[in-house]
Write a protein that holds these residues in place. Sequence first.
Motif, PDB file in Angstrom:
ATOM      1  N   TRP A  25     -84.130  14.921  32.209  1.00  0.00           N
ATOM      2  CA  TRP A  25     -85.750  14.359  31.805  1.00  0.00           C
ATOM      3  C   TRP A  25     -85.315  15.431  30.460  1.00  0.00           C
ATOM      4  N   THR A  26     -85.019  16.064  29.723  1.00  0.00           N
ATOM      5  CA  THR A  26     -85.791  16.830  28.545  1.00  0.00           C
ATOM      6  C   THR A  26     -84.885  16.144  27.414  1.00  0.00           C
ATOM      7  N   ILE A  27     -83.051  16.027  28.126  1.00  0.00           N
ATOM      8  CA  ILE A  27     -82.327  15.563  27.147  1.00  0.00           C
ATOM      9  C   ILE A  27     -82.388  13.836  26.951  1.00  0.00           C
ATOM     10  N   VAL A  28     -83.346  13.058  27.930  1.00  0.00           N
ATOM     11  CA  VAL A  28     -83.493  11.368  27.927  1.00  0.00           C
ATOM     12  C   VAL A  28     -84.700  11.609  26.773  1.00  0.00           C
ATOM     13  N   VAL A  29     -85.884  12.233  27.261  1.00  0.00           N
ATOM     14  CA  VAL A  29     -86.765  12.275  26.632  1.00  0.00           C
ATOM     15  C   VAL A  29     -86.630  12.702  25.008  1.00  0.00           C
ATOM     16  N   PHE A  30     -85.847  13.777  25.334  1.00  0.00           N
ATOM     17  CA  PHE A  30     -85.673  14.495  23.066  1.00  0.00           C
ATOM     18  C   PHE A  30     -84.539  12.745  23.257  1.00  0.00           C
ATOM     19  N   VAL A  31     -83.374  12.414  23.203  1.00  0.00           N
ATOM     20  CA  VAL A  31     -83.071  11.702  23.020  1.00  0.00           C
ATOM     21  C   VAL A  31     -84.115  10.446  22.228  1.00  0.00           C
ATOM     22  N   ILE A  32     -84.971  10.093  23.391  1.00  0.00           N
ATOM     23  CA  ILE A  32     -85.432   8.773  22.794  1.00  0.00           C
ATOM     24  C   ILE A  32     -86.552   9.320  22.032  1.00  0.00           C
ATOM     25  N   SER A  33     -87.401  10.469  21.783  1.00  0.00           N
ATOM     26  CA  SER A  33     -87.997  11.162  20.442  1.00  0.00           C
ATOM     27  C   SER A  33     -87.015  10.946  19.221  1.00  0.00           C
ATOM     28  N   LEU A  34     -86.155  11.330  19.442  1.00  0.00           N
ATOM     29  CA  LEU A  34     -85.118  11.078  18.302  1.00  0.00           C
ATOM     30  C   LEU A  34     -85.137   9.505  17.515  1.00  0.00           C
ATOM     31  N   LEU A  35     -84.523   9.100  18.316  1.00  0.00           N
ATOM     32  CA  LEU A  35     -85.008   7.530  17.864  1.00  0.00           C
ATOM     33  C   LEU A  35     -85.766   6.879  17.029  1.00  0.00           C
ATOM     34  N   ILE A  36     -86.538   6.949  18.258  1.00  0.00           N
ATOM     35  CA  ILE A  36     -88.224   6.443  17.721  1.00  0.00           C
ATOM     36  C   ILE A  36     -88.676   7.032  16.355  1.00  0.00           C
ATOM     37  N   LEU A  37     -87.943   8.940  16.476  1.00  0.00           N
ATOM     38  CA  LEU A  37     -88.372   9.618  15.265  1.00  0.00           C
ATOM     39  C   LEU A  37     -87.185   8.388  13.586  1.00  0.00           C
ATOM     40  N   ARG A  38     -86.417   8.922  14.765  1.00  0.00           N
ATOM     41  CA  ARG A  38     -85.255   8.001  13.208  1.00  0.00           C
ATOM     42  C   ARG A  38     -85.611   6.801  12.686  1.00  0.00           C
ATOM     43  N   ARG A  39     -85.555   6.421  13.459  1.00  0.00           N
ATOM     44  CA  ARG A  39     -86.663   4.783  13.000  1.00  0.00           C
ATOM     45  C   ARG A  39     -87.482   4.402  12.793  1.00  0.00           C
ATOM     46  N   LEU A  40     -88.930   4.960  13.407  1.00  0.00           N
ATOM     47  CA  LEU A  40     -89.925   4.607  12.449  1.00  0.00           C
ATOM     48  C   LEU A  40     -90.621   5.294  11.466  1.00  0.00           C
ATOM     49  N   VAL A  41     -90.125   6.576  12.109  1.00  0.00           N
ATOM     50  CA  VAL A  41     -91.419   7.508  11.394  1.00  0.00           C
ATOM     51  C   VAL A  41     -90.665   8.584  10.237  1.00  0.00           C
ATOM     52  N   PHE A  42     -89.146   9.057  10.562  1.00  0.00           N
ATOM     53  CA  PHE A  42     -89.135   9.927   9.237  1.00  0.00           C
ATOM     54  C   PHE A  42     -88.675   8.940   7.985  1.00  0.00           C
ATOM     55  N   PRO A  43     -88.292   7.529   8.332  1.00  0.00           N
ATOM     56  CA  PRO A  43     -87.862   7.214   6.711  1.00  0.00           C
ATOM     57  C   PRO A  43     -88.789   7.094   6.109  1.00  0.00           C
ATOM     58  N   ARG A  44     -90.273   6.116   7.042  1.00  0.00           N
ATOM     59  CA  ARG A  44     -91.480   6.334   6.258  1.00  0.00           C
ATOM     60  C   ARG A  44     -92.087   6.978   5.233  1.00  0.00           C
TER      61      ARG A  44
END
Lengths: 186, 322
Positions: A25-44
């Motif tokens: 659960w941790t690795i799945v949730v973490f990777v999903i968070s990482l992908l979303i943050l990397r794509r939608l949040v950090f660049p902005r």
Amino acid sequence: MLSAAATPLASRSFLITPNVGLMIWTIVVFVISLLILRRLVFPRIGEALDNRAKAISGDLDAATHTREEAEKVLEEYRERLKEARAQSEEIVQRARQAADTHEQEAKAKGQDILAEAAKKGERDIEAATRRALDDIRKEIADLTILATEKVTRKTLDTADQRQLVEQALNELDFSGISTGQGGSQN
Amino acid sequence: MSAVAGAPPITPGTGDAPEKRGMTRGRKIAYSVVAAWLGGVIFFILIYGFKGNKAPDVASGAFSPVDEFRLDTWFEAGPVAFNKGVLYLLIAVAITLGLMIYVARRLKQRPGRLQVVVESFYDFTRNMSRENLDTNLQRKYFPLIATIFVFILVSNLIGYIPLPVNSGDKFKIFGAHIPSLQIFAADTNVAYPLILALSVFVLFTYEGVKHHGPIGYVKSLMPGGVKGPIVLLIFPIEIMSNFLRLISLTVRLWANLLAGHLLIAFMGGELGVLVGDPWVSWLLLPFGVAIFMFEAVLIAGLQAFIFAILTAIYIGGSVESH
């Protein structure tokens, strides 16, 4: 309130035994968070921060440029003010000189006019004196003729009278009258 | 004649007069709290006695405070088991993503307080990455380091909010059996920090091998200048220390969070339950509150920061040559 289930001590190793399900659960949730943050949040956020940094840098540059321009304008203004002061002082100096010159000219002119007026007055006085002397001569001549006629009981003809009177008058000195001293020198 | 007559005369206008006028409001509150605390201790001793009785489960050894940290499966959806650890994970990820996306979609040139907090976090993490990684690695791993930081931070912080997740102890409301309130964090289970540490270990090993080659990477673990027979002694130690990074990353986060939660639970009342004396629970309550504040304010952020910066240091160090 307390746990009703009796828990054997041996089974409490769960504390140091990784729960595999939670790991997944941790690795799945973490990777999903990482992908979303990397794509939608950090660049902005990065872009926004970079833009703000650029804007601040631009504002600072503009402020520096404006300050430099203001200093330049101020320097020019001071220079012009200095020139204007020099010019105004020069103008005042010139005006003062012109006024002095004008005053001197006016004084000289006034003196000339006065002198002229005085001369004219003298001339007028001389002319009036001369006229008065002429009138006096004529009067004296007439009186002389009249007196002569009365003394001589003889009427003198005009030419003789005139010649006689003129001769007599010419012998008289009227300079005392003309100078205001009066009297004859006889 | 009387006590009043014999009393010294009151001299108005002395310098002590304003101090005697009264206590400040804060001091009054502080005295009231201390009085309530001491009064509570006396009250519990009077009601339950100085030496109380242990509850049957405690006396039998059936109750243990650490049981609260057991991950009982609540339900299963096929192969996927759902427990309170998963619940806390999902809450953490929901708050993390919700907060970050909310802020990212409403970025303004003149930021509000929340935006300032998020931007400060971003800037802090970016500087941390820059200091430890070269440009290429920084570009590649900054999102990972930032995600580790915020993910662990939020996981830690929500771990100090009591939620009804203690399925081992339930209470009834209108006939419904509700789990007792408990403070729990996903990283109080070793699985959470272990998988993150394992991921970091794999990544920095991958970068090291990619940069130096397999043999070169192993050689790069050796400190520079070590030659001769001492290599036989140093080399195993260095290899072991490399693997110990995995354990140190895991244990540091897990043990800090678990120990913190246990301390709060003990000081917050469980020690009194264990010894069977309610006044002990009341006596230790202020210490529990103090430890709670200390953990929530300092430890939660500090452990997240340590995990994130060690990740950056390990990845950056893996491509360096000794």
